[in-house]
Design a protein around this motif. Structure first.
Motif, PDB file in Angstrom:
ATOM      1  N   SER A 150       0.820  -1.218   0.000  1.00  0.00           N
ATOM      2  CA  SER A 150       0.000   0.000   0.000  1.00  0.00           C
ATOM      3  C   SER A 150       0.854   1.269   0.000  1.00  0.00           C
ATOM      4  O   SER A 150       0.372   2.339  -0.389  1.00  0.00           O
ATOM      5  CB  SER A 150      -0.926  -0.002   1.216  1.00  0.00           C
ATOM      6  N   GLU A 151       2.108   1.161   0.430  1.00  0.00           N
ATOM      7  CA  GLU A 151       2.972   2.337   0.512  1.00  0.00           C
ATOM      8  C   GLU A 151       3.557   2.728  -0.843  1.00  0.00           C
ATOM      9  O   GLU A 151       4.225   3.749  -0.958  1.00  0.00           O
ATOM     10  CB  GLU A 151       4.105   2.081   1.517  1.00  0.00           C
ATOM     11  N   LEU A 152       3.310   1.905  -1.840  1.00  0.00           N
ATOM     12  CA  LEU A 152       3.829   2.195  -3.177  1.00  0.00           C
ATOM     13  C   LEU A 152       2.781   2.824  -4.086  1.00  0.00           C
ATOM     14  O   LEU A 152       2.989   2.947  -5.291  1.00  0.00           O
ATOM     15  CB  LEU A 152       4.366   0.905  -3.817  1.00  0.00           C
ATOM     16  N   ARG A 153       1.676   3.229  -3.500  1.00  0.00           N
ATOM     17  CA  ARG A 153       0.641   3.883  -4.301  1.00  0.00           C
ATOM     18  C   ARG A 153       1.197   5.152  -4.942  1.00  0.00           C
ATOM     19  O   ARG A 153       1.895   5.951  -4.288  1.00  0.00           O
ATOM     20  CB  ARG A 153      -0.572   4.248  -3.431  1.00  0.00           C
ATOM     21  N   GLY A 154       0.875   5.331  -6.211  1.00  0.00           N
ATOM     22  CA  GLY A 154       1.287   6.551  -6.894  1.00  0.00           C
ATOM     23  C   GLY A 154       2.686   6.524  -7.449  1.00  0.00           C
ATOM     24  O   GLY A 154       3.161   7.524  -8.008  1.00  0.00           O
ATOM     25  N   THR A 157       1.741  -6.313  -5.669  1.00  0.00           N
ATOM     26  CA  THR A 157       0.347  -6.728  -5.843  1.00  0.00           C
ATOM     27  C   THR A 157       0.243  -8.245  -5.970  1.00  0.00           C
ATOM     28  O   THR A 157      -0.664  -8.883  -5.408  1.00  0.00           O
ATOM     29  CB  THR A 157      -0.261  -6.057  -7.088  1.00  0.00           C
ATOM     30  N   GLU A 189       4.190   8.593  -1.287  1.00  0.00           N
ATOM     31  CA  GLU A 189       4.012   8.324   0.136  1.00  0.00           C
ATOM     32  C   GLU A 189       5.331   8.564   0.870  1.00  0.00           C
ATOM     33  O   GLU A 189       6.395   8.141   0.416  1.00  0.00           O
ATOM     34  CB  GLU A 189       3.553   6.883   0.350  1.00  0.00           C
ATOM     35  N   ARG A 227       5.307  -2.284  -8.304  1.00  0.00           N
ATOM     36  CA  ARG A 227       3.897  -2.357  -7.937  1.00  0.00           C
ATOM     37  C   ARG A 227       3.306  -3.729  -8.279  1.00  0.00           C
ATOM     38  O   ARG A 227       2.542  -4.302  -7.500  1.00  0.00           O
ATOM     39  CB  ARG A 227       3.114  -1.254  -8.648  1.00  0.00           C
ATOM     40  N   THR A 245       6.598   0.249 -12.278  1.00  0.00           N
ATOM     41  CA  THR A 245       5.551  -0.713 -12.627  1.00  0.00           C
ATOM     42  C   THR A 245       5.890  -2.092 -12.086  1.00  0.00           C
ATOM     43  O   THR A 245       5.040  -2.801 -11.524  1.00  0.00           O
ATOM     44  CB  THR A 245       5.364  -0.763 -14.152  1.00  0.00           C
ATOM     45  N   GLN A 285       1.252  -9.830  -2.515  1.00  0.00           N
ATOM     46  CA  GLN A 285       0.512  -9.320  -1.349  1.00  0.00           C
ATOM     47  C   GLN A 285       1.325  -9.485  -0.057  1.00  0.00           C
ATOM     48  O   GLN A 285       0.785  -9.710   1.022  1.00  0.00           O
ATOM     49  CB  GLN A 285      -0.840 -10.029  -1.221  1.00  0.00           C
ATOM     50  N   ALA A 321       8.405   7.919  -4.904  1.00  0.00           N
ATOM     51  CA  ALA A 321       7.271   7.450  -4.098  1.00  0.00           C
ATOM     52  C   ALA A 321       6.560   8.631  -3.446  1.00  0.00           C
ATOM     53  O   ALA A 321       7.132   9.293  -2.579  1.00  0.00           O
ATOM     54  CB  ALA A 321       7.753   6.462  -3.037  1.00  0.00           C
ATOM     55  N   ASP A 350       4.802   5.538 -13.365  1.00  0.00           N
ATOM     56  CA  ASP A 350       4.644   4.449 -14.328  1.00  0.00           C
ATOM     57  C   ASP A 350       5.876   4.327 -15.212  1.00  0.00           C
ATOM     58  O   ASP A 350       5.819   4.445 -16.433  1.00  0.00           O
ATOM     59  CB  ASP A 350       3.402   4.678 -15.190  1.00  0.00           C
TER      60      ASP A 350
END
Length: 777
Positions: free
Chosen positions: A249-253, A268, A292, A264, A261, A271, A290, A256
Motif C-alpha cells: 500500500s505504501e507504493l501507491r502513486g 500486488t 508516500e 507495484r 511498474t 501481497q 514514491a 509508471d
C-alpha cells in the motif's frame, strides 16, 4: 583519487603520515587576467596522428587474453616481477638494502663529506621503500590474480611496519639535526633540498622521535593498530545495510516507469511486504518517486543505520588517533595532522569552514524553502512544512551532470584525444600510445600512454586500466607507482662500504635492478632522472563488436578529466627529490590541479577539442543549474566540520559519543533535521583516509574556482597562461609553499602568509559555479 559521493569508501588504504610511511601520494586579490599574450588563442592546435591513433586504439573492441605469468617481462617491465613470489623476494631485498643505507646515514657524522649527502640519502631511503609499497598498493587493489593480491598485502604490511620503525629512529633524527645546525651544510643545500630536509624533520618530530624508548615503541604499536582498525572500519563501512520492509500500500502513486511498474506488480502479486535494500535501483526509485512519505522514511532509516559494533570500531579508531597525538604532545589528532598542511591548525580550518558556511547558508536556505513549497503543494499542508532527510531526493530529484552545450556522444578515445590536445595547447605536452610487452601489465585491458614534452622528450608513463571487470573495485583512482627524482648524484657506490656479506651484496643487486628501470636523461637538463609512472584506474564499459566503442556519460568525462589532472601533476612535477615530486604535496593542495581540470569542460573552446576535424561548437546551450547544489555544498561543510569534531580533544572524553556529536552538529548548524535512530558516520569512509583533512576538497574547490575565473576562463587555450600555471604550480610539486604558489598565480600577495585571515578569505570565494558537486579523489 578519489570517490564520487561522501558515502564512497576510500579504496586506497592510507599509509602512515610520515614521508617514510606516506608514499602517496587571498585576503586581497587583484581581479586581473594573467595571460601575457596580446591575442586570444581560441584556434586550437590541430589534432595529430598520435591523437588519431588514440581514438583508433581505445575505441576498438579489446581482446581478453590473459597475460602470461611466465613471461620473461615482469610488471612495468621489471624483470624481477614475473611472479608474486618474486615480489616478496624484492620486498626482502629492498628492506635489507634500506637497512644498509640507514646504517650509512646514521654514521654520517663520522665524515664531514657524508653530512653533505644526508638529505639526498634520506630521500633515496624513502624512495626505495615507497617504490615497492606504492606498487604493492596498486597490485592489491587492481590485480585479478588472488596470489598476487595476497603477496602484495604481505609486502605492504611488512614494509609499512619497517617504515614505522624508521619514523622513530633516533640515529636518523640526530644526524639530520647535525645537518640542519651546521651553517656550511645548510648553505650548500638548494631551496628544494632544504624543504625536503624540513619535511623529514617535521615528520620525525610528529612521530615522537624525542620520546623515551618505551613511548617510541608505543608510537609504533599505536600506528600499526590505527592501520589495522582503519581497515576494519573501511570493511564495515562498505557492508550492505539491512533491507527496509515496504508494504504494497505504501507504493501507491509510484511513477509508471519500468521499475515503478515492476515494483507495484511484484507487491500486488505477492501481497507481501517487499524487502528493499538501501542503494539498490529499487531503493533509488522509491526515494525519488514514491509520493508516500513512509517508504522513503523507512529506506532512509535502513540506509543510515549502524550496529553497535560498527560504531565501536569507529570510536576505537578516533580514540587511538587521539592517543597517538597526545603521545607526541599534541592536543588532538587534528593538531597533529594539520601542522604541515596549508591550514596549519584546526582553528584555521574553522575560520575557513565558518566563512564558507556564512557564504553558502543563504543560498541553501532559499533552495530549502523552494523544496518546502513543493512539499506544501504536494501534501496540502500549512505553509512551509519541514523538509526531512528522506524528502530531499523526492522534491529535488538528483539530475546527472550535463555539458554546458549539446554534444554528440563522446567515445573514450575521443575524450583521451581531447585531453592530449588540451595538454598540447596549454603545456606543449602530448599523450602517445606506447607498446605493451607481454607480462608488463596485470590485465590485457591495460593501455600504456607515453607523456611527451615538445622540448624535453618523454616525461613519464601513464598506465590506464579503464574498464570494469569482475572483482575489480569500483570507482576511479590515480596511483603513483614511481615518483620523479634526480638519480645521477645518488652515490650508490658509497653504500658498498656497509655491505657485510654475499647475502647483502645479492640483496642490493636485486633492489638496485628494480630502482634503475626506466631512468632517462632529459634533454636540456642536467643529470639523469627517474621518470614518473602512474596508473589511472576507472570502471568504464568495455567496447565490443556488438555495442561499438565506449560512450562516456558526462559524469565519466568529468571523472576522467579530474584524474588526468592528478596524472599531469605527477608528470610535470619534476623535482630532484621524490618526497616533493608531483602529488607528494599538502593534502589540502593536491586536489587543486585536478579540480581545475573539471572547469575546462565549461568552455566551448575546450569542448571543440573533442572534434578531430576542429569544427567549432555551435549547438544551443544545454547547461542547467542544479537548484539543490547549495544544499549539497552545505552538507559537505557539515561533514568537514564533523571530521574536525571527531579528531578534536572531545574524542578523548570518557562520555564521547560519535552519534550524539553528529546529532548536535545537525541540530545546531544543519538545515535538515537530524533523524533520531540513525548513525550515518560509520559509512563515512573518508574519516580514515582523510582524517582531520576532509575540508581539503571544499578548500581546493574554492581556489580552483578563483584560478579558473581569473586566469583561464576568458582564453582557456592560451599557451602563455598554461606555461604560467605549469611553472608556478605543477612543476614544483610539494617543494614550494603552496600559499606562495597560489599568491603568485593570483597576484595576491596578502595570501602568501597563509594565516587565519587567508583561510577565511578562501572560504568567502564563490564555489557555487563548480562544474560538479561530487567529490572525486
Amino acid at each position: 583519487m578519489l570517490a564520487k559521493t561522501t558515502k564512497d569508501v576510500l579504496r586506497k588504504a592510507v599509509k602512515p603520515p610520515f614521508r617514510f610511511r606516506g608514499c602517496l601520494y587571498a585576503k586581497r586579490e587583484a581581479a586581473t587576467h594573467l595571460a601575457t599574450s596580446t591575442s586570444l588563442s581560441n584556434v586550437p592546435v590541430p589534432a595529430s596522428a598520435d591523437d588519431a591513433a588514440i581514438i583508433d586504439d581505445l575505441d576498438k573492441p579489446y581482446s581478453s587474453y590473459p597475460s602470461s605469468p611466465l613471461s620473461p617481462t615482469g610488471l612495468f617491465r621489471h624483470r624481477l616481477l614475473t611472479s608474486p613470489r618474486e615480489f616478496k623476494v624484492l620486498a626482502e631485498a629492498t628492506q635489507r638494502r634500506a637497512e644498509i643505507l640507514t646504517e650509512r646515514i646514521v654514521r654520517a657524522g663520522e665524515s664531514r663529506e657524508e653530512l653533505y649527502k644526508v638529505v639526498k640519502n634520506l630521500d633515496r631511503l624513502s624512495d626505495m621503500l615507497c617504490g615497492v609499497i606504492d606498487l604493492a598498493e596498486l597490485i592489491r587493489n587492481t590485480h585479478p590474480d588472488a596470489s598476487w593480491v595476497q603477496h602484495a598485502e604481505s609486502v605492504y604490511d611488512q614494509l609499512c611496519q619497517f617504515m614505522n620503525v624508521l619514523n622513530t629512529h633516533v640515529g636518523l633524527y640526530e644526524v639530520l639535526r647535525i645537518v640542519l645546525s651546521d651553517p656550511d651544510v645548510v648553505k650548500s643545500l638548494s631551496t628544494e633540498a632544504r624543504e625536503t630536509a624540513l619535511i623529514f624533520w617535521r615528520d620525525f618530530e610528529k612521530s615522537g622521535v624525542n620520546l623515551p624508548p618505551s613511548q617510541r615503541d608505543r608510537f609504533v604499536s599505536l600506528s600499526s593498530e590505527i592501520l589495522s582498525i582503519g581497515r576494519e572500519f573501511l570493511m564495515e563501512a562498505s557492508k550492505a545495510r539491512p533491507p527496509a520492509r515496504i508494504r504494497p500500500s505504501e507504493l501507491r502513486g509510484l511513477k509508471d516507469t519500468g521499475m515503478g511498474t515492476r515494483l507495484r506488480l511484484q507487491a500486488t502479486a505477492t501481497q507481501r511486504d517487499l524487502l528493499v535494500y538501501p542503494g539498490s535501483l529499487q531503493a533509488q526509485m522509491i526515494m525519488t518517486s514514491a509520493p508516500e512519505e513512509e517508504p522513503r522514511r523507512k529506506l532512509y532509516m535502513a540506509a543510515n543505520s549502524s550496529s553497535e559494533e560498527q560504531v565501536h570500531t569507529l570510536e576505537r579508531l578516533l580514540r587511538a588517533r587521539g592517543d597517538l597525538a597526545r603521545l607526541v604532545g599534541k592536543d588532538s589528532f587534528a593538531h597533529m595532522a594539520l601542522a604541515d598542511k596549508m591550514a596549519k591548525s584546526p582553528e584555521n580550518v574553522r575560520y575557513f569552514l565558518d566563512a564558507l558556511m556564512d557564504h553558502t547558508r543563504p543560498y541553501a536556505r532559499r533552495a530549502l524553502r523552494a523544496l518546502s513549497l513543493r512539499k506544501q503543494a504536494h501534501l496540502n499542508t500549512p505553509p512551509f512544512p519541514t523538509i526531512q532527510a528522506w524528502d530531499r531526493d523526492y522534491y529535488c530529484p538528483p539530475e546527472p551532470p550535463a555539458p554546458p552545450v549539446s554534444l554528440p556522444p563522446l567515445t573514450l578515445g575521443t575524450v583521451f584525444m581531447g585531453l592530449s590536445r588540451l595538454f598540447r595547447n596549454l603545456y606543449g605536452v602530448t599523450l602517445r600510445l606506447s607498446d605493451v610487452a607481454s607480462g608488463e601489465v596485470w590485465h590485457s585491458d591495460v593501455r600504456k600512454l607515453e607523456v611527451v614534452d615538445e622540448k624535453d622528450g618523454t616525461l613519464g608513463w601513464i598506465y590506464a586500466d579503464l574498464f570494469a571487470r569482475r572483482g575489480k573495485p569500483s570507482g576511479a583512482a590515480h596511483y603513483t607507482v614511481r615518483c620523479s627524482r634526480r638519480t645521477d648524484d645518488d652515490d650508490e657506490a658509497g653504500d658498498n662500504a656497509f655491505i657485510r656479506n654475499d647475502g647483502d651484496r645479492h640483496a642490493v643487486e636485486i633492489a638496485r635492478s628494480f630502482d634503475s628501470a626506466h631512468r632517462a636523461r632529459i634533454p636540456g637538463q642536467e643529470g639523469m632522472y627517474q621518470p614518473p609512472v602512474v596508473v589511472l584506474v576507472c570502471e568504464f564499459t568495455r567496447p565490443s563488436p556488438r555495442s561499438g566503442p565506449t560512450i562516456l556519460a558526462w559524469h565519466e568525462v568529468l571523472t576522467l578529466f579530474h584524474e588526468m589532472g592528478h596524472a599531469m601533476h605527477s608528470m610535470i612535477g619534476r623535482t630532484e627529490y621524490q618526497n616533493v615530486s608531483g602529488t607528494r604535496c599538502a593534502t589540502d593542495f593536491v586536489e587543486l590541479p585536478s579540480i581545475l581540470m573539471e572547469h575546462f569542460l565549461n568552455s566551448p573552446t575546450v569542448l571543440s577539442l573533442f572534434d578531430i576535424n576542429g569544427n567549432p561548437i555551435r549547438q544551443a546551450a544545454n547547461h542547467h543549474e542544479d537548484p539543490c547544489r547549495s544544499i549539497d555544498t552545505h552538507t559537505q561543510i557539515l561533514l568537514a566540520a564533523l571530521d574536525q569534531i571527531y579528531h578534536s580533544p572531545a574524542v578523548m572524553h570518557e562520555d564521547f559519543d560519535s552519534t550524539a556529536a553528529l546529532a548536535r552538529l545537525y541540530e545546531t548548524r544543519g538545515l535538515i533535521p537530524y533523524v533520531p535512530g540513525t548513525s550515518w558516520q560509520t559509512q563515512f569512509g573518508h574519516l580514515f583516509g582523510y582524517g582531520a583533512t576532509y575540508y581539503s576538497y571544499l578548500f581546493d574547490r574554492a581556489i580552483a574556482s578563483r584560478v579558473w575565473r581569473n586566469i583561464f576562463s576568458h582564453d582557456p587555450l592560451n599557451r602563455d597562461t598554461g606555461e604560467r600555471f605549469k611553472s608556478e604550480v605543477l612543476r614544483h610539486g610539494g617543494a614550494k609553499d603552496p600559499w606562495k604558489m597560489v599568491s603568485a598565480l593570483l597576484n595576491a600577495p596578502a595570501m602568501a602568509s597563509g594565516d587565519a585571515e587567508a583561510m577565511a578569505e578562501v572560504g568567502r570565494w564563490k564555489i557555487e559555479d563548480e562544474v560538479s558537486n561530487s567529490a572525486r579523489h
